[in-house]
Design a protein around this motif. Structure first.
Motif, short mmCIF file in Angstrom:
data_model
loop_
_atom_site.label_atom_id
_atom_site.label_comp_id
_atom_site.label_asym_id
_atom_site.label_seq_id
_atom_site.Cartn_x
_atom_site.Cartn_y
_atom_site.Cartn_z
N VAL A 50 0.84 -1.20 0.00
CA VAL A 50 0.00 0.00 0.00
C VAL A 50 0.88 1.25 0.00
N VAL A 54 0.76 4.15 -2.99
CA VAL A 54 0.42 5.55 -2.72
C VAL A 54 1.65 6.45 -2.81
N GLU A 150 -6.58 9.12 -3.72
CA GLU A 150 -5.26 8.82 -3.15
C GLU A 150 -5.04 9.58 -1.85
N ALA A 153 -6.96 7.78 0.88
CA ALA A 153 -6.28 6.51 1.17
C ALA A 153 -4.99 6.74 1.93
N CYS A 154 -4.25 7.77 1.55
CA CYS A 154 -3.01 8.11 2.24
C CYS A 154 -3.29 8.47 3.70
N LEU A 157 -3.99 5.27 5.54
CA LEU A 157 -2.74 4.53 5.73
C LEU A 157 -1.96 5.09 6.91
#
Length: 179
Positions: A50, A54, A150, A153-154, A157
């Motif tokens: 992941v 990213v 993104e 998602a970042c 994460l």
């Protein structure tokens, strides 16, 4: 004091040794959240994938990627990640004033509208667990849908990274105390 023992490379299976080397990448040694995650090699490998998608292969400009990381790890008070990403953010083009304001938990004054849109969206997501319609529309207008995806998602994460760093008390690289 860290709440984990370093993984003993020599005790890993051949398959896990290969995964360890892949996760370590170009780092001289495996440190930070991956020094904990490697206790579950499959998890470490998945998280590393992941990160690669990213960070390395993503479309999001590095300056914006680092801004998201700094917003999230400051929210989590994840000292290890802050110590690593503060200089990376500055090198990627974030102004020192923006980084310093984030560290001091002040709202930065942004000269760039894409940074402002990222800050508003990610801060709103962290604070409210969602993004309002207006903030979302502004984010997509500024950076596009793919980059917005993104960005979110970042943020997710680095929430996970911050939780690992804090739960297992991962020490900063050089004993830094950024907060």
């Amino acid at each position: 004091m860290a709440r984990y023992e370093p993984v003993q490379f020599e005790k890993l299976t051949p398959e896990h040794k290969a995964l360890y080397e892949n996760v370590r990448g170009k780092r001289p040694k495996l440190v930070g959240p991956f020094s904990v995650l490697m206790h579950n090699p499959a998890l470490a490998g998945a998280v590393n994938q992941v990160v690669d998608v990213v960070r390395k292969d993503g479309k999001l400009e590095k300056r914006l990627y680092e801004l998201i990381v700094l917003i999230v790890v400051r929210n989590w008070q994840a000292a290890y990640a802050w110590a690593v990403h503060d200089p990376l953010g500055r090198a990627a083009g974030l102004s020192g004033d923006v980084v310093d304001a984030l560290q001091a938990q002040r709202k930065p004054v942004f000269a760039k509208s894409d940074e402002r849109a990222i800050y508003e969206a990610i801060t709103e997501l962290l604070d409210n667990k969602k993004i309002s319609d207006g903030t979302y529309q502004n984010l997509v207008k500024e950076i596009g849908f793919d980059n917005a995806l993104e960005a979110v998602a970042c943020a997710g994460l680095y929430c996970m990274v911050g939780s690992v760093i804090n739960a297992f008390e991962v020490p900063t690289p050089n004993g830094e105390k950024p907060f």
